[in-house]
Design a protein around this motif. Sequence first.
Motif, PDB file in Angstrom:
ATOM      1  N   GLU A 189      -2.036  -7.254  -5.125  1.00  0.00           N
ATOM      2  CA  GLU A 189      -2.728  -6.593  -4.020  1.00  0.00           C
ATOM      3  C   GLU A 189      -4.093  -7.226  -3.747  1.00  0.00           C
ATOM      4  N   ARG A 190      -4.838  -7.474  -4.807  1.00  0.00           N
ATOM      5  CA  ARG A 190      -6.184  -8.031  -4.648  1.00  0.00           C
ATOM      6  C   ARG A 190      -6.123  -9.407  -3.991  1.00  0.00           C
ATOM      7  N   GLU A 208       1.655  -0.786 -19.072  1.00  0.00           N
ATOM      8  CA  GLU A 208       0.694  -1.171 -18.036  1.00  0.00           C
ATOM      9  C   GLU A 208       1.117  -2.389 -17.230  1.00  0.00           C
ATOM     10  N   LYS A 243       0.806  -1.218   0.000  1.00  0.00           N
ATOM     11  CA  LYS A 243       0.000   0.000   0.000  1.00  0.00           C
ATOM     12  C   LYS A 243       0.842   1.273   0.000  1.00  0.00           C
ATOM     13  N   GLY A 256       1.813  -1.980 -13.300  1.00  0.00           N
ATOM     14  CA  GLY A 256       0.601  -1.653 -12.566  1.00  0.00           C
ATOM     15  C   GLY A 256      -0.387  -2.805 -12.547  1.00  0.00           C
ATOM     16  N   HIS A 257      -0.496  -3.511 -13.668  1.00  0.00           N
ATOM     17  CA  HIS A 257      -1.402  -4.663 -13.734  1.00  0.00           C
ATOM     18  C   HIS A 257      -0.963  -5.735 -12.750  1.00  0.00           C
ATOM     19  N   ARG A 294       6.581  -2.972  -4.748  1.00  0.00           N
ATOM     20  CA  ARG A 294       5.748  -1.831  -5.118  1.00  0.00           C
ATOM     21  C   ARG A 294       6.510  -0.820  -5.974  1.00  0.00           C
ATOM     22  N   ASP A 300      -5.528   3.400  -0.810  1.00  0.00           N
ATOM     23  CA  ASP A 300      -4.985   3.051  -2.116  1.00  0.00           C
ATOM     24  C   ASP A 300      -3.530   3.513  -2.152  1.00  0.00           C
ATOM     25  N   ARG A 324      -1.730  -4.666  -9.123  1.00  0.00           N
ATOM     26  CA  ARG A 324      -3.162  -4.734  -8.788  1.00  0.00           C
ATOM     27  C   ARG A 324      -3.588  -6.173  -8.508  1.00  0.00           C
ATOM     28  N   GLN A 325      -3.092  -7.105  -9.307  1.00  0.00           N
ATOM     29  CA  GLN A 325      -3.432  -8.507  -9.104  1.00  0.00           C
ATOM     30  C   GLN A 325      -2.878  -9.035  -7.781  1.00  0.00           C
TER      31      GLN A 325
END
Length: 450
Positions: free
Chosen positions: A315-316, A305, A83, A308-309, A268, A148, A312-313
Amino acid sequence: MNEDHLFTLGVIVVGLLLIVMTMSSSFIARLPLSAAMLYLLVGIGIGPAGLGLLTLDPLFDADLLERLTEIAVLISLFTAGLKLEMPLRDRRWRIPVQLASVSMVLTIAAITALGYWVMNLPLGAAVLLGAILAPTDPVLASDVQVSDPGDRDRLRFGLTGEGGLNDGTAFPFVMLGLGLLSLHDLGDGGWRWWTIDVVWGVVGGLGIGYLLGALVGRAILYLRVRHREALGSDEFIALGLIALAYGVAVLCKSYGFLAVFAAALALRRIDDVSTPVETGQSAAPNPVDKAKSGTTADAEPSTEEAPGHMMRQVERFNAQLERFAEVAVVLAIGALLMVVKFSNEVLWFIPVLFLVIRPLAVYVGLLGTQVLPSQRRLIAWFGIRGIGSIYYLMYAITHGLEPELANRLLALTLAVVVASIVAHGVSVTPLMRTYEKRRSARGKAKEPPV
């Protein structure tokens, strides 16, 4: 009722709990409640005082509880690190660093003084109690953490970073307490404690974790961006990096908690160092590889991208793991409440910890930082104790803590954790809602200059 029926009933209860929490999550978010409070009530209900589906002995089952809480903390530390996107050179990093060092040491010292002079604990046990209760919890504090990666709010950033750091920086004091109880070798004059437990444990853990996070992240991006390999299975990155960083750090006698947090920080930041595809190099994925990875041409991220992609995966997936871990541990805490004998000392100790020790430690620890008074007050209040404290206690028990002393520290620790779940769970929604409204009224947080 036989064991098969108990297991079946337990599965039904857990299934209902997960479904109800999913269906009511938005509703609960608007109430002065937290999910952990509901898990705690269910834990009490399925414990010895209720249905008897979950019965735990804190001494006999200490190994199991240690591993369960250890896994939960590791997952949450990795989530917290993901984060925090703010550059490491940003001066706002002073907030969590000073909270996890100055404020934490002051908290340990104050609890040690109370334990030794007021509660008549042995010095080692008093230090151990301070180390157990000083760290704030990264698992149960999600409602006050960064929402976020781009969030620059000092309150949320400070609490997130503090929770990520102090679960590792408290470890030297756990070892000091155990050493004073003759359960750990401190070395002549404490040399081993200073060099191995303090300096190498902290510096080595952070360094090993950051290095591994950077290497793994860059390697995966290199394969994806330049060669269209290593596509898919982003979930494995989180699990693999947590296990790798923790295992290597522990093998090297440093602190795995700090290593996992640092690995997430490094992962990150790979977005800043990702390498674009060279001119003339084909960016089209091989159809066979694309089929194996389960991706499609429409879903495949571009070169720009890709970092970042991937983040996001990861993190989720990690956030989902964190929720499962929270359910399991808080249910266990609820079941433990009915097998622990609490003394009257918890009635005055908890208010002193929440209303005196934590605020004073935060005030001193934040000297020199650009934090608004309203943010300072909320940081002082939201010093949430939880799963990390249970882990340290179980760690001490499995390393030879005497049963009588273990039961006394267990009562104090569980009382503080439950009080924190209730007090902070009731107050987090109204306090944070008021804070966000005032923040918006100031023109989207016109905070002091960095």
